[in-house]
Design a protein around this motif. Structure first.
Motif, mmCIF file in Angstrom:
data_model
loop_
_atom_site.group_PDB
_atom_site.id
_atom_site.type_symbol
_atom_site.label_atom_id
_atom_site.label_comp_id
_atom_site.label_asym_id
_atom_site.label_seq_id
_atom_site.Cartn_x
_atom_site.Cartn_y
_atom_site.Cartn_z
ATOM 1 N N GLU A 783 0.826 -1.213 0.000
ATOM 2 C CA GLU A 783 0.000 0.000 0.000
ATOM 3 C C GLU A 783 0.862 1.267 0.000
ATOM 4 O O GLU A 783 0.480 2.298 -0.566
ATOM 5 N N ILE A 784 2.045 1.189 0.633
ATOM 6 C CA ILE A 784 2.875 2.386 0.761
ATOM 7 C C ILE A 784 3.382 2.854 -0.597
ATOM 8 O O ILE A 784 3.656 4.043 -0.799
ATOM 9 N N ALA A 785 3.484 1.917 -1.538
ATOM 10 C CA ALA A 785 3.928 2.300 -2.873
ATOM 11 C C ALA A 785 2.983 3.314 -3.512
ATOM 12 O O ALA A 785 3.376 4.052 -4.430
ATOM 13 N N GLU A 786 1.739 3.363 -3.048
ATOM 14 C CA GLU A 786 0.782 4.328 -3.591
ATOM 15 C C GLU A 786 1.184 5.764 -3.270
ATOM 16 O O GLU A 786 0.669 6.709 -3.877
ATOM 17 N N LEU A 787 2.114 5.947 -2.323
ATOM 18 C CA LEU A 787 2.595 7.292 -1.998
ATOM 19 C C LEU A 787 3.224 7.956 -3.225
ATOM 20 O O LEU A 787 3.217 9.180 -3.355
#
Length: 915
Positions: A783-787
């Motif tokens: 999910e953090i890659a969506e940053l």
């Protein structure tokens, strides 16, 4: 363990044994980390169950040699005997490797077993009294520093006063700084100085946290009275006036030095001086330098980064071991040929520089050495190998323990160094000339008179025969004895020729050993010829041959020994005067020690760059704040040195305003951690002056390298996985600036999935948007890659892997984007999971995939993605999770699914919704 009869125990009768046991018990309790030795002239002993077990395992690797003193009427006492050699080996292991304290007791002249006294004591940071034992036959390749810490509350922060005493280099350093509740700046200072021991006042609260911090960093803590840290200012100044070496023309009063204005640190220094008993030995007087420690000169390294980047080897690692080369960055770079070089290299690696000009000079010199391969190899293979430890020779001079042999070894260094200076000067490079050759030549000029004095005083011809004497021309009595010695030599030469004629053997040797004196020696195969002659008497038979003599040779040898003894006695006053004069050259000799160490380190950098599997390249260093970090085909210097490792290189391209953070996902064991470590080690190596392991490097200088890689429960220190994560990450948040390099891996794994992902996201976003520093963030939370979609300077990358015909291959290639599928089950196969578990996982995964294909609701798709990530996380990191942690992750997943009240998931997984 054997139990000898009472009379056999150390050759003491029952009463003597009882008296010693009574004395030993009267010494009282001691910490387990303090070992007591008893000097019994011809050997040493240790006593009691704890000391005997530890020392016996160190020396004999078992406790079979432990015996028992049992005279009756009193409690028996265990003991272990040690030869002098084994005693020295034990001392070396205890002080230099295991961080223990040592006490050595000696017996008074009386015969009573209760008459013992403490003669020597030492600790990891205070080796002064054991220097001869530790380094007489061994090079001192590691320094030893003692620090003392003093605190003062200043509102919400704490003022830290720190003093460092390095008896190896005779240096005292002071610094003061404000710190937070976690003492992050103090921890960075510990990394910088590498102390072995820390003194703090007694007390809980903040000093309790200091103690925990020191122990976490493997620094021995010594508690002293608070009064030791509150000595009168005038008394401190008086003590410093005795210990400090003032420069020519400088007012000889410590009160005039700016360093003494750091009062909090100054009182800590007073405590260290008292603890180390520096004033009880007058050879310390006038030898120490006092300086302010400027922490801003160095790149800030936290302890977590040191561990994460494998900067230093494990304590006790043998630097001559082949494995030393690839176990740490220090091992990679340390190809030094001298003990002083090894010491300075360890200091440089712990103290990466922020000074662009100094780094430019170091890189220039390394480049120049690489461009002059014949000079480089001559320095490395010939010149530097012949240089002994200048520092240890100067220490013997300083402590007035030097001999003519020590003076001659010092002379050899002075004679050999001009060759090095000339080779460097001939390179005609500005940096080499200004930094190395000219200062070295200036120092040699300062030592010119010492060189001439040695040539005038010492009989250099006699040294070729292993004899260290003052020239006979200095004294009429010496001249007369020298003539007698010459006559004895001539007489023995005639006996030697006669023996050759008598035995008709050309290979007879005339030799000297201390316990036999002068004698003849022949090979074993000629023994039969010798036995036929009654003129000669066999002394012994050894592997090297048969040693024999005659009555005439024995008499001549005895007379020679008596003359030599008289000669040595007669020359004592001259030797003492020569040593006294030589002590006046301690300043330039100390300077020479540093200059040779510096040359050794820079040559080491060049050799490491040249001999790497792929030669290192020179990094282009940009000023701090330039916002550029370009590394092409970067490799990890430790891994590529290992056999059977074919390293796959990757790139980093950071530019301020364009890209400052990589969020990296991918399968476990896919190379994420290794990649981000390789970036950290490359930046570190560039900041110590080394070339780097990549094809091209443009590096903006950084103010700090901060790391948080991997985590595990620290049971000894009482810290959980999650607490370790939070302490290390908190330090990063408080310390990082836009000029920093941050590497983070597996953050948030130590708590629940919701909490972990939330914390990891918040920290990544803070570093990307607020701090804007160079950041490499490896994570299993996809999910953090969506940053990257909301923050232009954040880029998503993944470590690639491939599955073809059921075969799973880790490709170790960094690719842009987010990984398209999970490889958890494939990684489990690589880890040799039981086949039935793998098959069950594949079955459940296929069921899950079938369910997911039928999902139409966006909220259900989002929930399904969350479940998929959770399953992947368990497969990829489950081997590092405890049962409790894994159950927490599963509970979070179940709770989120059930709380969703999704009709789809109720039908797909009805068991989850049953009350």
């Amino acid at each position: 363990m054997s139990t000898p009869s009472p009379a056999q125990a150390l050759n003491l009768d029952k009463n003597a044994q009882k008296a010693f046991i009574s004395y030993y018990n009267g010494l009282g309790e001691k910490p387990l980390t303090t070992i007591r030795f008893f000097n019994r002239v011809d050997y040493y002993t240790v006593h009691g169950p704890d000391d005997t077990e530890l020392v016996s395992k160190i020396i004999y690797h078992s406790t079979a040699n432990v015996k028992q003193m049992a005279p009756g009427d009193v409690e028996p006492l265990l003991y272990l005997t040690l030869s002098r050699g084994n005693f020295e080996n034990a001392i070396r292991e205890l002080l230099l490797v295991r961080n223990h304290r040592v006490e050595v007791y000696v017996k008074e002249k009386s015969n009573r077993q209760s008459d013992w006294s403490l003669e020597y004591k030492g600790s990891p940071g205070n080796l002064v009294q054991f220097e001869d034992v530790l380094f007489n036959r061994n090079d001192m390749v590691a320094g030893s520093a003692m620090i003392a810490v003093n605190l003062r509350n200043e509102g919400k922060q704490t003022m830290v006063g720190l003093a460092c005493v390095d008896c190896t280099d005779c240096e005292m350093s002071l610094t003061e700084f404000l710190d937070d509740d976690f003492f992050a700046e103090l921890e960075a200072t510990i990394v910088l100085l590498g102390p072995r021991e820390c003194i703090i006042p007694s007390g809980e609260g903040e000093y309790g946290r200091i103690r925990t911090l020191m122990e976490r960093n493997n620094v021995m803590v010594t508690i002293r009275k608070k009064t030791d840290f509150s000595i009168a200012y005038d008394d401190i100044i008086q003590d410093l006036n005795k210990l400090l070496r003032f420069e020519k023309g400088q007012q000889e009063s410590a009160n005039t030095l700016p360093e003494v204005n750091k009062r909090l640190a100054l009182f800590a220094l007073a405590a260290a001086i008292k603890y180390m008993a520096l004033l009880t030995d007058d050879t310390n007087f006038g030898q120490y330098k006092l300086k302010l420690l400027n922490l801003n000169r160095y790149v800030h390294l936290d302890a977590a980064a040191v561990r994460a980047l494998n900067i230093l080897p494990k304590p006790g690692t043998n630097i001559t071991s082949p494995a030393y080369r690839w176990q740490s960055i220090l091992g990679v770079l340390d190809r030094c040929r001298t003990p002083q070089g090894h010491r300075l290299m360890a200091q440089w690696v712990k103290q990466p520089l922020r000074n662009e000009a100094t780094l430019q000079d170091r890189h220039n010199i390394v480049q120049c050495l690489l461009d002059s391969p014949s000079v480089l190899q001559d320095l490395y293979d010939v010149q530097l190998k012949r240089i002994p430890d200048v520092l240890m020779l100067t220490k013997r001079l300083m402590r007035k323990k030097a001999t003519l042999q020590d003076l001659f070894r010092t002379y050899q260094i002075i004679v050999r160094t001009p060759t090095i200076a000339t080779a460097l000067a001939d390179m005609e490079n500005t940096s080499v000339t200004n930094i190395l050759s000219n200062p070295l030549q200036d120092t040699l000029n300062d030592l010119k008179m010492l060189k001439e004095m040695v040539e005038q005083v010492i009989d250099l011809e006699g040294i070729q025969k292993g004899e260290y004497y003052v020239k006979a021309s200095f004294d009429s009595d010496l001249e007369e004895m020298k003539q007698k010695l010459d006559r004895m030599d001539s007489k023995m030469d005639k006996m030697h020729r006669k023996a050759i004629d008598d035995l008709e053997l050309d290979n007879i040797k005339l030799e000297f050993v201390s316990h036999l004196g002068y004698h003849f020696r022949i090979t074993l195969k000629d023994d039969a010829i010798l036995r036929k002659s009654k003129k000669y008497r066999v002394l012994d038979v050894i592997k090297g041959g048969v040693r024999f003599t005659t009555d005439e040779l024995s008499e001549c040898s005895q007379e020679t020994a008596e003359i030599r003894e008289a000669y040595e006695e007669q020359q004592k006053s001259i030797v003492n005067e020569v040593i006294r004069v030589a002590i006046g050259y301690l300043g330039p000799l100390t300077t020479l020690n540093f200059q040779l160490a510096q040359i050794d380190c820079l040559v080491s950098f060049a050799i490491a760059a040249k001999n790497a599997p792929i030669p290192y390249v020179r990094p282009k260093m940009l000023p701090e704040g330039s916002g550029i970090l370009h590394l092409r085909n970067i490799r990890h210097p430790c891994l590529e040195l290992q056999e059977d490792v074919s390293y796959i290189a990757n790139d980093v391209n950071f530019a301020e305003g364009e890209s400052t953070m990589y969020i990296i996902t991918g399968p476990n064991m896919g190379g994420k951690s290794t990649f981000i470590r390789s970036v950290g080690t490359t930046v570190l190596m560039a900041h110590v002056g080394s070339f780097v392991s990549c094809d091209d490097a443009v590096i903006s200088m950084v103010d700090s390298i901060l790391g948080r890689i991997g985590a595990g429960d620290n049971i000894v220190k009482g810290l959980s996985t999650f607490m370790v994560e939070m302490i290390e990450t908190s330090a990063i948040i408080r310390t990082a600036t836009e000029k920093s390099l941050v590497i983070i891996d597996e953050l948030g794994r130590g708590t629940s999935t919701y909490d972990g992902c939330g914390i990891a996201w918040a920290i990544a976003e803070h570093l990307a948007k607020e701090v804007r520093c160079f950041t490499l963030f490896a994570t299993h939370f996809h999910e953090i890659a969506e940053l990257s979609s909301s923050t232009p300077t954040v880029k998503s990358y993944y470590m690639d892997a491939a599955v073809e015909k059921g075969q799973f291959t880790l490709l170790y290639r960094l690719k842009p984007g987010v990984i398209e599928r999970s490889f958890g089950i494939h990684v489990a196969k690589l880890a040799d999971f039981p086949q039935h578990l793998v098959e069950l996982a594949e079955e459940k995964y296929e069921e899950y995939e079938d369910h997911v294909r039928n999902i139409t609701s966006e909220s259900d798709k989002e929930l399904a993605k969350y479940v998929e990530n959770t399953v992947e996380r368990i497969w990829q990191t489950g081997g590092d999770m405890t049962d409790v942690e894994m159950e927490e992750v599963m509970d979070d997943c179940r709770r989120r699914v059930t709380e969703s009240k999704s009709e789809y998931f109720k039908k797909a997984f009805p068991d989850l919704f049953m009350e």
